[in-house]
Design an enzyme around this catalytic site. Structure first.
Site, PDB file in Angstrom:
ATOM      1  N   ARG A 104       0.682  -1.233   0.029  1.00 25.81           N
ATOM      2  CA  ARG A 104       0.053   0.012  -0.199  1.00 25.81           C
ATOM      3  C   ARG A 104       0.970   1.170   0.328  1.00 25.81           C
ATOM      4  NH1 ARG A 104      -5.349  -0.954   3.615  1.00 25.81           N
ATOM      5  NH2 ARG A 104      -6.486  -2.088   1.871  1.00 25.81           N
ATOM      6  N   ARG A 108      -2.483   6.390   0.772  1.00 26.39           N
ATOM      7  CA  ARG A 108      -3.411   7.259   1.920  1.00 26.39           C
ATOM      8  C   ARG A 108      -2.648   8.022   2.846  1.00 26.39           C
ATOM      9  NH1 ARG A 108      -6.223   1.854   4.666  1.00 26.39           N
ATOM     10  NH2 ARG A 108      -4.361   0.917   4.783  1.00 26.39           N
ATOM     11  N   ARG A 150      -7.302  12.512  -3.808  1.00 31.32           N
ATOM     12  CA  ARG A 150      -8.399  11.841  -3.130  1.00 31.32           C
ATOM     13  C   ARG A 150      -9.456  13.067  -3.103  1.00 31.32           C
ATOM     14  NH1 ARG A 150      -8.727   8.449   2.396  1.00 31.32           N
ATOM     15  NH2 ARG A 150      -8.916  10.294   3.390  1.00 31.32           N
ATOM     16  N   TYR A 196     -15.675 -11.057   0.381  1.00 29.51           N
ATOM     17  CA  TYR A 196     -16.274  -9.799   0.081  1.00 29.51           C
ATOM     18  C   TYR A 196     -17.488  -9.978  -0.436  1.00 29.51           C
ATOM     19  CZ  TYR A 196     -12.162  -7.024   1.873  1.00 29.51           C
ATOM     20  OH  TYR A 196     -11.250  -6.660   2.805  1.00 29.51           O
TER      21      TYR A 196
END
Length: 351
Positions: free
Chosen positions: A35, A39, A48, A161
């Site tokens: 990742r 973020r 974003r 999911y």
């Protein structure tokens, strides 16, 4: 092995990551972070604020820009394409939303044989063409400096999911579906597997140098159930891809399967922070490249402490057959200078 892959390898200015995957003797381990594109970076946050999650994934210009942001800042030894594991179910005719402050949400979860019958195996070159375009653009931006990693979720993790309908601490509905309707569950897992193989092959054809399979929820299963509902399908992916590109398998909480994973044809195995270097080497037989296992939350420690811990981690794994990484994805609240300390500590490593 494809000519595309060979040409990628021979022209890379920094091929440390690929050499470590082959088990070559290296001057230091390569480093990247799961990742890493995202973020915790201020430049990512600016993007974003303007575009929602799947717009970022589905717009090649944005995905490629996000992919190279951490490389510009920190100079990792590999880039990983910005995307999401849930683009696969989207392509399979399953609606997936990403809700702010909630995470993935599937309004029509799969709960029956009829639901499974409605799932399609798509033409990935068409339905996921935006990913291939992002790879092409990213390769141009990287300019043969470092390798590019493509990835997918494991079939079991995707099923979690699709059946649960959202994230979960237990994935109780997903497990119930597998244990009460095993035939339907295996049909769904096979459809996901076939799609994933086609998807990763297309990514390799588009130019990625290696692929990683994320089995984020494999540790939810008992060792016996893991064999049936997860590993059986991951092995199919490895078998289909290993001659075309190196395959890394990361199973969170799956230390119990490291022995079998090590004999699967995978090039490397990811290790989470709950499994020590000594145990990971022992359980995997000591002959395969390992990747990990720094606790992502430990990046909240002061930079000097991070550097000492990283050196200790490399000492314990050994510099060869090892890729320095986190034991899971980087957290959004990590200070930029702490991420830099992690990367720099690996790049400065000396025996």
């Amino acid at each position: 092995m494809s000519q595309t892959l060979e040409s990628n390898k021979t022209t890379l200015k920094n091929d440390l990551f690929l050499r470590a995957l082959k088990g070559a003797t290296v001057e230091r381990p390569p480093v990247w972070m799961m990742r890493q594109a995202g973020r915790y970076l201020p430049e990512f946050m600016e993007i974003r604020e303007k575009y929602d999650f799947f717009t970022r994934c589905q717009t090649p210009e944005l995905a490629s820009e996000i992919t190279v942001q951490p490389i510009r800042r920190f100079g990792m030894d590999a880039a990983i394409l910005f995307s999401d594991i849930l683009v696969i179910p989207q392509a399979m005719n399953i609606e997936v939303q990403m809700k702010p402050n909630f995470g993935p949400y599937l309004p029509n979860p799969i709960r029956s044989q009829q639901d499974v019958d409605n799932v399609i195996i798509p033409q990935v070159e068409q339905s996921l063409d935006y990913v291939m375009q992002a790879i092409t653009m990213t390769k141009e931006k990287l300019n043969n400096e470092i390798p590019l990693i493509g990835f997918a979720g494991s079939p079991w993790t995707i099923l979690c999911y699709c059946v649960q309908g959202q994230g979960s601490k237990t994935f109780d509905k997903a497990k119930a579906f597998c244990f009460t309707q095993p035939e339907a569950a295996h049909q769904l897992l096979q459809k996901i597997t076939d799609t994933t193989i086609a998807y990763l092959k297309a990514k390799i054809g588009a130019g990625v140098n290696a692929v990683q399979v994320f089995d984020s929820w494999g540790g939810m299963l008992s060792p016996v159930d893991y064999q049936e509902f997860s590993w059986y399908y991951i092995q199919q992916i490895i078998d289909a891809l290993k001659e075309e590109a190196p395959v890394i398998v990361f199973g969170k909480g799956c230390w119990f399967a490291l022995g079998e994973m090590a004999n699967s044809g995978a090039a490397a195995l990811g290790v989470d922070w709950t499994c020590s270097a000594a145990n990971a080497r022992y359980l995997s037989g000591g002959k395969i490249t390992l990747q990990g296992n720094f606790d992502p939350a430990r990046l909240l420690s002061p930079p000097e402490k991070i550097k000492k811990m990283v050196k200790k981690m490399i000492d314990e794994f050994g510099k060869d057959r090892y890729i320095a990484n986190l034991g899971h994805g980087i957290l959004p609240n990590i200070p930029v200078e702490n991420a830099r300390a992690f990367v720099d500590a690996v790049k400065e490593y000396k025996m």
